[in-house]
Enzyme design. Structure first.
Site, PDB file in Angstrom:
ATOM      1  N   GLU A 137      -0.847   1.804   8.949  1.00 35.71           N
ATOM      2  CA  GLU A 137       0.423   1.416   9.583  1.00 35.71           C
ATOM      3  C   GLU A 137       0.291   0.065  10.274  1.00 35.71           C
ATOM      4  O   GLU A 137       1.196  -0.764  10.208  1.00 35.71           O
ATOM      5  CB  GLU A 137       0.863   2.476  10.614  1.00 35.71           C
ATOM      6  CG  GLU A 137       1.168   3.843  10.018  1.00 35.71           C
ATOM      7  CD  GLU A 137       2.497   3.897   9.260  1.00 35.71           C
ATOM      8  OE1 GLU A 137       3.210   2.888   9.224  1.00 35.71           O
ATOM      9  OE2 GLU A 137       2.799   4.960   8.695  1.00 35.71           O
ATOM     10  N   ASP A 170       2.315   7.018  -2.676  1.00 32.18           N
ATOM     11  CA  ASP A 170       3.281   5.950  -3.006  1.00 32.18           C
ATOM     12  C   ASP A 170       2.780   4.505  -3.082  1.00 32.18           C
ATOM     13  O   ASP A 170       2.692   3.896  -4.150  1.00 32.18           O
ATOM     14  CB  ASP A 170       4.494   6.035  -2.061  1.00 32.18           C
ATOM     15  CG  ASP A 170       4.158   6.155  -0.573  1.00 32.18           C
ATOM     16  OD1 ASP A 170       2.984   6.019  -0.227  1.00 32.18           O
ATOM     17  OD2 ASP A 170       5.084   6.372   0.241  1.00 32.18           O
ATOM     18  N   GLU A 181      13.841   3.385   1.362  1.00 30.42           N
ATOM     19  CA  GLU A 181      13.429   3.378  -0.060  1.00 30.42           C
ATOM     20  C   GLU A 181      14.570   3.338  -1.075  1.00 30.42           C
ATOM     21  O   GLU A 181      14.460   2.676  -2.110  1.00 30.42           O
ATOM     22  CB  GLU A 181      12.517   4.594  -0.350  1.00 30.42           C
ATOM     23  CG  GLU A 181      11.154   4.533   0.333  1.00 30.42           C
ATOM     24  CD  GLU A 181      11.184   4.867   1.808  1.00 30.42           C
ATOM     25  OE1 GLU A 181      12.193   5.478   2.254  1.00 30.42           O
ATOM     26  OE2 GLU A 181      10.226   4.533   2.538  1.00 30.42           O
ATOM     27  N   THR A 194       4.638  -3.372   1.446  1.00 27.62           N
ATOM     28  CA  THR A 194       5.333  -2.081   1.431  1.00 27.62           C
ATOM     29  C   THR A 194       6.223  -1.886   2.651  1.00 27.62           C
ATOM     30  O   THR A 194       7.000  -0.938   2.724  1.00 27.62           O
ATOM     31  CB  THR A 194       4.322  -0.925   1.285  1.00 27.62           C
ATOM     32  OG1 THR A 194       5.040   0.266   1.002  1.00 27.62           O
ATOM     33  CG2 THR A 194       3.487  -0.740   2.539  1.00 27.62           C
TER      34      THR A 194
END
Ligand code: DMJ
Length: 641
Positions: free
Chosen positions: A266, A399, A533, A619
């Site tokens: 993160e 993912d 997303e 991402t």
């Protein structure tokens, strides 16, 4: 990727770093300071004495411990003794014993000499007047302040900055589009302004309680996650005052020397990615410096027997560990597999190959491993180098690993063929085992659990629609058409998951079971936490097809967010998208500003804003420029030592 059980933390603010000249307001304070200094000297002499005495005690251990560097940790450790608990600590026996004794003797002599010297210095100090001592303290302090300033400002090696095209603008010609774009900008202002008022410096905002918020992924410190995550969105929207405000906070307050255990993944995607993007867009050195300082703090996480990093690391002590919930003490594929883009940029910008080496080591290790059915399991044990449970997902836990394989190739100007091959292989296996069509004709990506396909798709997996179209060009056997179609089908399924709810916002996870299609069944899966997303996929599809339906769907989502998630103090997630009277979760996630609003803004902008042949989004939607270097040429870059 998500982490179950995010715990709320009590907020402790980092005191601002005071780099101004120290002052001595009154005499009593000065006296106390000099007395403290003398006491400190005596104490340090005493500690040195004790430390020396410790070495004179008889040595009961026959072993001497040595802490080995990362390169050494692949040497197998056969002693199952104490050192086995610490992967970096090994025991050395026998033949070298004589050399160790001599080494110990030399150390003892050095400690004896240092100790005598310290005592002499303390005696000398005691002879001095208060004024002299005060002047010395002042000189020492000035020196430290000066050193800190030089360290902060130390320029990093100059590298050729890639061609930065389309960093602002993108105003559409169409009036209606301009209005929509303005509306998204206004939503960003609302989210930012309220965070500015009620949560400033905290990681996130509670828009209803109107106070700061955090979760365990950021550790126990207030590191201003929302500020760092939002910077590039503010920049491209032309919110310059807000951007400067954030920059000032980062300059004066963002400090990574804190005793706090953070998620490596993160912190990498939000902080390092956010800082690097802010650096490339604005050219402000401070962002690069902070990104590098933070990266240094993450490096100890790689000190495992395999070089696969721990999920968490303590920024101060460098001690790492994994999530308690992960299968058999494993690290998570989507976590250790989502470092590549940022780490390659760090090596590029600093000329230090260490970051590049760390991520390439992960890649090499993965390449060597057997994959059940060609699929990458979500769990890998960093001590043994063995897979944990055979679960595979394109949603949570898996993912962004796939995303970063494709983006490593794109970021290298399509020269990192190894990454492209790994992506193609992985996608082939995923299509074969995980992608199915429902009875009603909706294409979905299920989850593989020990040889069985669970017909459930997470909101997180909806990003894959965008990934498939982004990877269409350059696909194996020129299947571009197929991947564009697959991306469009995933976008349609995810749109259905929004459309079949009361709020027109998608649930966290939805099923395909008999009559149930694209609908959440369990109460615990009905929430929407401002995730990006689905909108991300609309945007990629818009860029590659220019089919107006993606702008329509994006606008539907924007209106639903505005209607059901907007509150006076910001934006909040909702607990049940099937209930027409929404209950708020009272969290404004930092990714809402970094991703959701950015993708919406880009969706209503013209394509010359951040064009995809020059920028690759990490991402967390932080744009990084394409580097005209590949993994093969990075080491030949003159800036890389
Ligand atoms: C973001 O932090 C990133 O997109 C990550 O890859 C997955 N989850 C969140 C948003 O949902």
């Amino acid at each position: 990727m998500t982490t179950p059980a995010l715990l709320p933390l009590s907020g402790r603010r980092i005191p601002p770093l005071n780099l101004g000249p120290p002052s001595f307001p009154h005499h009593r304070a000065t006296l106390r300071l000099s007395e403290k200094f003398i006491l400190l000297l005596i104490l340090s002499a005493f500690i040195t004495l004790c430390f020396g005495a410790f070495f004179f005690l008889p040595d009961s251990s026959k072993h001497k411990r040595f802490d080995l560097g990362l390169e050494d940790v692949l040497i197998p450790h056969v002693d199952a003794g104490k050192g086995a608990k610490n992967p970096g600590v090994f025991l050395i026996h026998g033949p070298d014993e004589h050399r160790h004794r001599e080494e110990e003797e030399r150390l003892r002599n050095k400690i004896r000499a240092d100790h005598e010297k310290a005592l002499e210095e303390a005696k000398e100090k005691l002879k001095k007047s208060r004024e002299e001592i005060r002047a010395e303290i002042q000189t020492e302090k000035n020196k430290v302040v000066q050193e800190m300033k030089t360290k902060e400002k130390k320029p990093l090696p100059a590298v050729p900055i890639p061609n930065l095209i389309g960093t602002h603008g993108g105003e559409p010609e169409d009036n209606d589009l301009r209005e929509k774009r303005e509306k998204i900008k206004e939503m960003m202002k609302h989210a930012w302004d309220n965070y500015r008022i009620y949560g400033w410096g905290h990681n996130e905002l509670r828009p209803i309680a109107r106070k700061g918020h955090s979760t365990n992924i950021f550790g126990s410190s207030q590191m201003g996650a929302t500020i760092v995550d939002a910077l590039d969105t503010l920049y491209i929207m032309g919110l310059h005052d807000e951007f400067r405000d954030g920059q000032k906070w980062i300059e004066n307050n963002l400090d990574f020397s804190v005793n706090s255990e953070v998620s490596v993944f993160e912190v990498n995607i939000r902080f390092i990615g956010g800082l690097l993007a802010a650096y490339y867009l604005s050219g402000e050195e401070i962002f690069k410096i902070k990104a590098v300082q933070l990266a240094e703090k993450l490096l100890p996480a790689f000190n495992t027997p395999t070089g696969i990093p721990w999920a968490m690391v303590n920024l101060k002590s460098g001690v790492g560990r994994n999530w308690g919930w992960a299968s058999a003490g494993s690290s998570i594929l989507a976590e250790f597999g989502t470092l590549h883009m940022e780490f390659v940029h760090l090596s590029y910008l600093t000329g230090n190959p260490i970051y590049y080496k760390k991520v390439m080591h992960i890649r090499k290790l993965l390449q060597k491993m057997d994959r059940p059915n060609g699929l990458y399991p979500n769990y890998l044990n960093p001590r043994t180098g063995r897979w944990g449970q055979y679960h595979t997902s394109v949603g949570g836990l898996g993912d962004s690993f796939y995303e970063y394989l494709l983006k490593a190739w794109l970021m290298s100007d399509k020269t990192d063929h190894e990454a492209r091959k790994m992506y193609d292989d992985a996608i082939e296996a995923i299509e074969k085992h995980l992608i199915r069509k429902s009875r009603g004709g909706l294409t979905f990506i299920g989850e593989w659990k020990n040889g069985h396909l669970e017909k459930k798709m997470g909101h997180l997996a909806c990003f894959a629609g965008g990934m498939f179209v982004l990877g269409a060009d350059g696909s194996r056997m020129d299947q571009a058409g197929h991947y564009l179609e697959l991306g469009a089908e995933i976008a349609r399924t995810c749109h259905e998951s929004y459309d079949r709810t009361a709020l027109k916002l998608g649930p966290e996870s939805f099923k395909f079971d008999g009559a149930v299609e694209a609908v959440a069944v369990r109460q615990a899966e009905k929430y929407y936490i401002l995730r990006p997303e689905v909108i991300e996929t609309y945007w990629y599809l818009w860029r590659f097809t220019h089919d107006p339906r993606y702008r329509e769907w994006g606008w539907e989502a924007a209106l639903a967010i505005e209607k059901y998630c907007r509150v006076t103090g910001g934006f909040s997630g909702v607990k049940d998208v099937y209930s027409s009277t929404p209950t708020h979760d009272d969290v404004q996630q930092s990714f809402f500003l970094a991703e959701t609003l950015k993708y919406l803004y880009l969706l209503f902008s013209s394509d010359d804003l951040l064009p995809l042949d020059h920028w690759v989004f990490n991402t967390e939607a932080h744009p990084l420029p394409v580097l005209h270097l590949a993994n093969t040429t990075l080491s030949r870059n003159p800036a890389v030592r």
